[in-house]
Design a protein around this motif. Sequence first.
Motif, short mmCIF file in Angstrom:
data_model
loop_
_atom_site.label_atom_id
_atom_site.label_comp_id
_atom_site.label_asym_id
_atom_site.label_seq_id
_atom_site.Cartn_x
_atom_site.Cartn_y
_atom_site.Cartn_z
N GLU A 222 0.71 -1.06 0.00
CA GLU A 222 0.01 0.08 0.03
C GLU A 222 0.95 1.30 -0.03
OE1 GLU A 222 -3.17 0.09 2.78
OE2 GLU A 222 -3.73 1.86 2.39
N LEU A 238 -6.48 1.55 -1.34
CA LEU A 238 -6.60 0.03 -1.13
C LEU A 238 -7.38 -0.45 -0.08
CD1 LEU A 238 -4.46 -1.81 -2.75
CD2 LEU A 238 -3.48 -2.14 -0.35
N ALA A 239 -8.37 -1.31 -0.74
CA ALA A 239 -9.06 -2.00 0.50
C ALA A 239 -9.87 -3.17 -0.10
CB ALA A 239 -10.08 -1.19 1.24
N GLY A 240 -10.62 -4.08 0.62
CA GLY A 240 -11.35 -5.12 0.14
C GLY A 240 -10.27 -6.12 0.06
N THR A 241 -10.60 -7.37 0.49
CA THR A 241 -9.48 -8.56 0.56
C THR A 241 -10.16 -9.96 0.32
OG1 THR A 241 -8.31 -7.29 2.44
CG2 THR A 241 -7.74 -9.54 2.23
N GLU A 262 -16.62 -0.96 0.83
CA GLU A 262 -15.46 -0.58 1.62
C GLU A 262 -14.29 0.24 1.09
OE1 GLU A 262 -14.30 -4.45 3.43
OE2 GLU A 262 -12.37 -3.64 4.28
N HIS A 297 -6.53 -7.39 -3.68
CA HIS A 297 -7.54 -6.03 -3.18
C HIS A 297 -7.94 -5.06 -4.06
CE1 HIS A 297 -5.47 -6.98 0.86
NE2 HIS A 297 -4.13 -6.68 0.14
N ALA A 327 -8.16 3.14 5.18
CA ALA A 327 -7.74 1.74 5.01
C ALA A 327 -7.26 1.15 6.27
CB ALA A 327 -6.82 1.68 3.68
N PHE A 351 3.01 -0.20 13.43
CA PHE A 351 2.21 -0.93 12.50
C PHE A 351 0.94 0.04 12.15
CE2 PHE A 351 -2.13 -2.77 12.35
CZ PHE A 351 -2.09 -3.36 11.08
N ILE A 370 2.08 -1.97 6.67
CA ILE A 370 1.21 -3.37 7.11
C ILE A 370 1.93 -4.30 6.27
CG2 ILE A 370 -1.07 -2.17 7.06
CD1 ILE A 370 -1.54 -2.81 4.08
N ARG A 371 1.27 -5.53 6.73
CA ARG A 371 1.97 -6.90 6.20
C ARG A 371 3.52 -6.95 7.05
NH1 ARG A 371 -2.02 -7.41 2.13
NH2 ARG A 371 -3.40 -6.02 3.51
N ALA A 384 -2.00 -7.34 12.12
CA ALA A 384 -2.90 -7.04 11.02
C ALA A 384 -4.69 -6.61 11.34
CB ALA A 384 -3.13 -8.39 10.17
N GLY A 385 -4.78 -5.90 10.43
CA GLY A 385 -6.27 -5.19 10.80
C GLY A 385 -7.29 -5.80 9.48
N GLY A 387 -11.01 -4.34 7.67
CA GLY A 387 -11.90 -3.31 7.42
C GLY A 387 -13.26 -3.60 7.84
N GLU A 400 -9.67 -12.78 7.88
CA GLU A 400 -9.14 -11.90 6.90
C GLU A 400 -7.66 -11.39 7.79
OE1 GLU A 400 -11.49 -8.63 4.89
OE2 GLU A 400 -9.84 -7.48 5.27
N LYS A 404 -3.97 -12.25 6.12
CA LYS A 404 -2.80 -11.05 6.17
C LYS A 404 -1.73 -11.29 6.89
CE LYS A 404 -6.20 -7.30 5.29
NZ LYS A 404 -7.22 -6.64 5.75
C1 LIG Z 1 -5.07 -3.24 7.51
C2 LIG Z 1 -4.71 -3.91 6.63
O1 LIG Z 1 -4.90 -3.95 5.36
C3 LIG Z 1 -5.55 -2.70 5.03
C4 LIG Z 1 -7.15 -3.21 4.92
C5 LIG Z 1 -7.54 -3.93 3.96
C6 LIG Z 1 -9.03 -4.28 4.01
O2 LIG Z 1 -9.65 -4.02 5.08
O3 LIG Z 1 -9.59 -5.10 3.13
C7 LIG Z 1 -6.88 -4.22 2.85
C8 LIG Z 1 -5.68 -3.66 2.52
C9 LIG Z 1 -5.12 -2.71 3.29
O4 LIG Z 1 -5.50 -1.44 2.99
C10 LIG Z 1 -3.45 -5.01 7.16
O5 LIG Z 1 -2.78 -5.50 6.25
O6 LIG Z 1 -3.24 -5.21 8.28
#
Ligand SMILES: C=C(O[C@@H]1C=C(C(=O)O)C=C[C@H]1O)C(=O)O
Length: 413
Positions: A222, A238-241, A262, A297, A327, A351, A370-371, A384-385, A387, A400, A404
């Motif tokens: 990201e 960047l979002a959605g996993t 998201e 993503h 994000a 982080f 992240i990662r 890791a988090g 959304g 998720e 990650k």
């Molecule tokens: C928060 C993280 O990643 C973020 C959150 C994402 C999501 O919620 O889908 C995707 C990509 C990143 O922007 C992470 O990797 O810890």
Amino acid sequence: MEHLKDWEILKDQLINKDENEVLSQFFNFAFHHNLSIALWRHPHHTEKHLILDLSGAINYVKADLEELDDGFILSPFSDEGEGRNIFIHNHLYYNTEKKALKTSPYLNSEDNNHLKLEKLLANLGATFNQPNGKKTAFHTLKNSPVSVDGKSHYLGMVQKAIEAIKAGKFNKVVPARQQKVTLKAGFDLIETFEKSCQLYPNALVSVVSVPGIGTWLGATPEELISFDRSKIFRTVALAGTQKINDESDLMEVAWRQKEIEEQAMVSRYIINCFKKIRLREFEEKGPRTARAGELAHLKTDFLVDTVATNFPQLATVMLKLLHPTSAVCGMPKEPARQFLLDNENFDRSFFSGFLGPVNMFEETHLFVNIRCMQLFATEAILYAGAGVTAISDVEKEWEETNLKQQTMLKVLS
Ligand SMILES: C=C(O[C@@H]1C=C(C(=O)O)C=C[C@H]1O)C(=O)O
């Protein structure tokens, strides 16, 4: 200048050496002399960049990019008072492909540090004369964080987040968690960095090691902001996993409404930042599917010509507005951040902060951290988090964060 002669000798010593051994020796040197060091590789590139800060101090700076020298910045998630960003000066630069070493003009000056720096350079030469054979040394904090909450705490926090969203407190929040892993007996920092480079060609792969602060290694997909030689500003939403495999065709990846919304929130957040500063001329490309290892993503690219828009400080202004983005924090930013402070039970530290080279060869490339993992003598803390929106499923968000964290688990295995 005397030290330039030393430097030439050093260059000869480096030329025929194994790349990993050279990188490892730089880290050993930084460890033994209490110096900060950063090593990184840009997405889609093979060359690796290393810089060493010979000042022996921890340099706290404000993230005013135009004011900073060339170097590498490491910034925490939460920078309440501002000025908690750590800056590693580019006093000494090494590039694995050019095998080139460059010293900063600072080293040629006749100030008080001059003798100390000369001595350090001579010592560095001596380091390269010794056979390496040992594992790479790096700075660590003595104690790793004690509290690492388990699954039930995370599920409870996500449930609470969904309720807060339904109650109208915010639209999105990104709760994170830690995972503690014991390093295997033969763990080596440089080998782990190399493995990350091989596994994640689309990522910024980096290791940063600072005395009294510790060592962070990561492979982030990201980009937060970049500002290049042609004065083009870039950022991404960047979002959605979802999980994909090596053979997956990105054109075939389908997305659910939850991920589409998201990610759209992250894009909207960026556009709102542009609006705040009355910037109307920006290019928007996407969203499209982007790969990050075994994850996909949704990504929208934003681009601004800062010459045409007459906005030379855009990168600094946007950095302040964007970080922490929706994000990794949430939207709106303040209530989401407060929710995380009240519920996460750990300090995110670096982080979901940002890191990357600043004003190096007239370019700045900052990424969201992240990662990644924080390294201790015998263990690592992975972060890791995920959304969360009103239509989140608690189990899926937990899964998720597992996916990650696999990014770093894979390089540790
Ligand atoms: C928060 C993280 O990643 C973020 C959150 C994402 C999501 O919620 O889908 C995707 C990509 C990143 O922007 C992470 O990797 O810890």
